[in-house]
Write a protein that holds these residues in place. Structure first.
Motif, PDB file in Angstrom:
ATOM      1  N   GLU A  53       0.810  -1.210   0.000  1.00  0.00           N
ATOM      2  CA  GLU A  53       0.000   0.000   0.000  1.00  0.00           C
ATOM      3  C   GLU A  53       0.847   1.265   0.000  1.00  0.00           C
ATOM      4  OE1 GLU A  53      -3.274   0.297  -0.332  1.00  0.00           O
ATOM      5  OE2 GLU A  53      -3.395  -1.881  -0.582  1.00  0.00           O
ATOM      6  N   ASP A  54       2.087   1.172   0.489  1.00  0.00           N
ATOM      7  CA  ASP A  54       2.935   2.361   0.603  1.00  0.00           C
ATOM      8  C   ASP A  54       3.912   2.496  -0.562  1.00  0.00           C
ATOM      9  OD1 ASP A  54       4.390   0.145   1.260  1.00  0.00           O
ATOM     10  OD2 ASP A  54       5.522   1.102   2.882  1.00  0.00           O
ATOM     11  N   GLU A  55       3.690   1.765  -1.664  1.00  0.00           N
ATOM     12  CA  GLU A  55       4.613   1.803  -2.797  1.00  0.00           C
ATOM     13  C   GLU A  55       3.921   2.333  -4.042  1.00  0.00           C
ATOM     14  OE1 GLU A  55       7.706  -1.786  -2.436  1.00  0.00           O
ATOM     15  OE2 GLU A  55       5.625  -2.451  -2.555  1.00  0.00           O
ATOM     16  N   LEU A  56       4.622   3.177  -4.783  1.00  0.00           N
ATOM     17  CA  LEU A  56       4.154   3.588  -6.098  1.00  0.00           C
ATOM     18  C   LEU A  56       4.841   2.714  -7.157  1.00  0.00           C
ATOM     19  CD1 LEU A  56       3.878   7.480  -6.232  1.00  0.00           C
ATOM     20  CD2 LEU A  56       2.068   5.793  -6.271  1.00  0.00           C
ATOM     21  N   PRO A  57       4.126   2.375  -8.227  1.00  0.00           N
ATOM     22  CA  PRO A  57       4.659   1.412  -9.185  1.00  0.00           C
ATOM     23  C   PRO A  57       5.771   1.944 -10.074  1.00  0.00           C
ATOM     24  CG  PRO A  57       2.542   2.234  -9.933  1.00  0.00           C
ATOM     25  CD  PRO A  57       2.728   2.747  -8.539  1.00  0.00           C
ATOM     26  N   ASP A  58       5.973   3.272 -10.105  1.00  0.00           N
ATOM     27  CA  ASP A  58       6.970   3.815 -11.031  1.00  0.00           C
ATOM     28  C   ASP A  58       8.291   4.158 -10.368  1.00  0.00           C
ATOM     29  OD1 ASP A  58       5.872   5.945  -9.612  1.00  0.00           O
ATOM     30  OD2 ASP A  58       6.026   7.350 -11.296  1.00  0.00           O
ATOM     31  N   HIS A  59       8.442   3.891  -9.057  1.00  0.00           N
ATOM     32  CA  HIS A  59       9.750   4.098  -8.434  1.00  0.00           C
ATOM     33  C   HIS A  59      10.727   3.124  -9.079  1.00  0.00           C
ATOM     34  CE1 HIS A  59      12.981   4.292  -5.522  1.00  0.00           C
ATOM     35  NE2 HIS A  59      12.408   5.357  -4.999  1.00  0.00           N
ATOM     36  N   LEU A  60      11.902   3.609  -9.463  1.00  0.00           N
ATOM     37  CA  LEU A  60      12.847   2.770 -10.193  1.00  0.00           C
ATOM     38  C   LEU A  60      13.189   1.504  -9.427  1.00  0.00           C
ATOM     39  CD1 LEU A  60      14.683   2.182 -12.544  1.00  0.00           C
ATOM     40  CD2 LEU A  60      16.387   3.724 -11.544  1.00  0.00           C
ATOM     41  N   ALA A  61      13.322   1.580  -8.111  1.00  0.00           N
ATOM     42  CA  ALA A  61      13.624   0.380  -7.333  1.00  0.00           C
ATOM     43  C   ALA A  61      12.510  -0.662  -7.472  1.00  0.00           C
ATOM     44  CB  ALA A  61      13.833   0.739  -5.865  1.00  0.00           C
ATOM     45  N   VAL A  62      11.258  -0.210  -7.529  1.00  0.00           N
ATOM     46  CA  VAL A  62      10.123  -1.125  -7.679  1.00  0.00           C
ATOM     47  C   VAL A  62      10.113  -1.737  -9.077  1.00  0.00           C
ATOM     48  CG1 VAL A  62       7.600  -1.276  -7.690  1.00  0.00           C
ATOM     49  CG2 VAL A  62       8.750   0.093  -5.943  1.00  0.00           C
ATOM     50  N   VAL A  63      10.342  -0.912 -10.091  1.00  0.00           N
ATOM     51  CA  VAL A  63      10.367  -1.421 -11.467  1.00  0.00           C
ATOM     52  C   VAL A  63      11.467  -2.468 -11.629  1.00  0.00           C
ATOM     53  CG1 VAL A  63      10.633  -0.814 -13.899  1.00  0.00           C
ATOM     54  CG2 VAL A  63       9.432   0.746 -12.359  1.00  0.00           C
ATOM     55  N   LEU A  64      12.627  -2.210 -11.043  1.00  0.00           N
ATOM     56  CA  LEU A  64      13.733  -3.164 -11.133  1.00  0.00           C
ATOM     57  C   LEU A  64      13.424  -4.463 -10.373  1.00  0.00           C
ATOM     58  CD1 LEU A  64      16.700  -0.701 -10.697  1.00  0.00           C
ATOM     59  CD2 LEU A  64      16.240  -2.073 -12.730  1.00  0.00           C
ATOM     60  N   GLU A  65      12.768  -4.340  -9.224  1.00  0.00           N
ATOM     61  CA  GLU A  65      12.391  -5.545  -8.481  1.00  0.00           C
ATOM     62  C   GLU A  65      11.430  -6.399  -9.295  1.00  0.00           C
ATOM     63  OE1 GLU A  65      10.445  -6.881  -4.170  1.00  0.00           O
ATOM     64  OE2 GLU A  65      10.651  -4.760  -4.678  1.00  0.00           O
ATOM     65  N   PHE A  66      10.470  -5.728  -9.952  1.00  0.00           N
ATOM     66  CA  PHE A  66       9.554  -6.464 -10.817  1.00  0.00           C
ATOM     67  C   PHE A  66      10.296  -7.100 -11.980  1.00  0.00           C
ATOM     68  CE2 PHE A  66       6.956  -6.401 -14.705  1.00  0.00           C
ATOM     69  CZ  PHE A  66       5.999  -7.332 -14.345  1.00  0.00           C
ATOM     70  N   ALA A  67      11.235  -6.358 -12.573  1.00  0.00           N
ATOM     71  CA  ALA A  67      11.995  -6.887 -13.704  1.00  0.00           C
ATOM     72  C   ALA A  67      12.781  -8.128 -13.310  1.00  0.00           C
ATOM     73  CB  ALA A  67      12.933  -5.814 -14.255  1.00  0.00           C
ATOM     74  N   ALA A  68      13.312  -8.143 -12.094  1.00  0.00           N
ATOM     75  CA  ALA A  68      14.040  -9.318 -11.625  1.00  0.00           C
ATOM     76  C   ALA A  68      13.109 -10.529 -11.494  1.00  0.00           C
ATOM     77  CB  ALA A  68      14.710  -9.025 -10.286  1.00  0.00           C
ATOM     78  N   ALA A  69      11.850 -10.272 -11.142  1.00  0.00           N
ATOM     79  CA  ALA A  69      10.893 -11.363 -10.973  1.00  0.00           C
ATOM     80  C   ALA A  69      10.301 -11.827 -12.301  1.00  0.00           C
ATOM     81  CB  ALA A  69       9.771 -10.920 -10.032  1.00  0.00           C
ATOM     82  N   ASP A  70      10.135 -10.887 -13.244  1.00  0.00           N
ATOM     83  CA  ASP A  70       9.556 -11.204 -14.554  1.00  0.00           C
ATOM     84  C   ASP A  70      10.398 -10.491 -15.610  1.00  0.00           C
ATOM     85  OD1 ASP A  70       7.996 -11.497 -16.858  1.00  0.00           O
ATOM     86  OD2 ASP A  70       6.122 -11.444 -15.739  1.00  0.00           O
ATOM     87  N   PRO A  71      11.541 -11.066 -15.984  1.00  0.00           N
ATOM     88  CA  PRO A  71      12.506 -10.344 -16.815  1.00  0.00           C
ATOM     89  C   PRO A  71      11.971  -9.857 -18.163  1.00  0.00           C
ATOM     90  CG  PRO A  71      13.550 -12.237 -15.787  1.00  0.00           C
ATOM     91  CD  PRO A  71      12.086 -12.360 -15.510  1.00  0.00           C
ATOM     92  N   ALA A  72      11.176 -10.655 -18.842  1.00  0.00           N
ATOM     93  CA  ALA A  72      10.686 -10.235 -20.156  1.00  0.00           C
ATOM     94  C   ALA A  72       9.774  -9.015 -20.031  1.00  0.00           C
ATOM     95  CB  ALA A  72       9.960 -11.388 -20.836  1.00  0.00           C
ATOM     96  N   ALA A  73       8.828  -9.081 -19.102  1.00  0.00           N
ATOM     97  CA  ALA A  73       7.932  -7.948 -18.895  1.00  0.00           C
ATOM     98  C   ALA A  73       8.697  -6.757 -18.331  1.00  0.00           C
ATOM     99  CB  ALA A  73       6.790  -8.342 -17.960  1.00  0.00           C
TER     100      ALA A  73
END
Length: 222
Positions: free
Chosen positions: A121-141
């Protein structure tokens, strides 16, 4: 390893991307009691990465180890919380505090949801750290999202480099995980640098609570 990186086909994910993006994500978060462990992990992993990715990562590690957690935390606040031009929220560079940014945040959340990924709830989806964490979990996306927001990422890189902030090395490492900039991407970076984001200050609610918008604060997850 340098040649291997240069010859990598555009947008093709390699096995090392996952490790690079995960470490970059960890180090782009607020420096807290976990920093020493993250730095140790980065130091062990960097030699196995392509030189363009690993070498700037090691430069950041060496700086952070010499500075210590307390100094890095103070520098993080001074850099990301107090300097609007060093905003780590990638959609801000294209849309500013406008209605379009709210829609961009929604699209990012939808992309995460399609991959079965949920934000706190306390995270915005466009913070670079969040985008990179997602990329590590789903590299293609994740590769698609990072390239879609390449202009903002590179503008943040330039701002950090101009301020001689240690996180500029992390952005150098992130950029080296992506395809070389094409002509239109270079033009987009130049245009954003010259014009800045739109000035309209409405339209984010309910997508971005005031405490997460870049003015007056642009800090990251803590």
């Amino acid at each position: 390893m340098r040649n291997r990186l240069k010859l990598r086909p555009a947008n093709r994910v390699q096995p090392w991307h996952t490790y690079a993006w995960q470490i970059q994500s960890l180090l782009l978060g607020y420096p807290d009691e976990d920093l020493a462990g993250h730095l140790s992990l980065a130091r062990r992993t960097a030699p196995a990465l392509p030189a363009g990715v690993g070498e700037p990562l090691l430069r950041f590690v060496e700086h952070a180890e010499d500075a210590g957690t307390q100094a890095m935390a103070a520098a993080y606040v001074a850099t990301f919380d107090l300097r609007k031009r060093c905003c780590p929220y990638l959609t801000y560079y294209a849309h500013g505090d406008t209605r379009k940014r709210g829609l961009a945040l929604v699209r990012l959340k939808q992309a995460y949801a399609r991959a079965g990924w949920r934000l706190g709830e306390d995270e915005l989806p466009d913070h670079l750290a969040v985008v990179l964490e997602f990329a590590a979990a789903d590299p293609a996306a994740g590769m698609r999202l990072l390239t879609d927001h390449r202009a903002g990422l590179e503008l943040l890189h330039l701002a950090l480099r101009d301020d001689q902030a240690p996180w500029a090395d992390l952005l150098s490492s992130v950029s080296a995980t992506l395809p070389a900039l094409a002509g239109d991407e270079r033009e987009a970076v130049a245009r954003l640098a010259a014009e800045g984001p739109p000035e309209e200050q409405v339209g984010l609610d309910p997508y971005a609570p005031p405490q997460y918008t870049p003015a007056p604060s642009a800090g990251g997850p803590r």
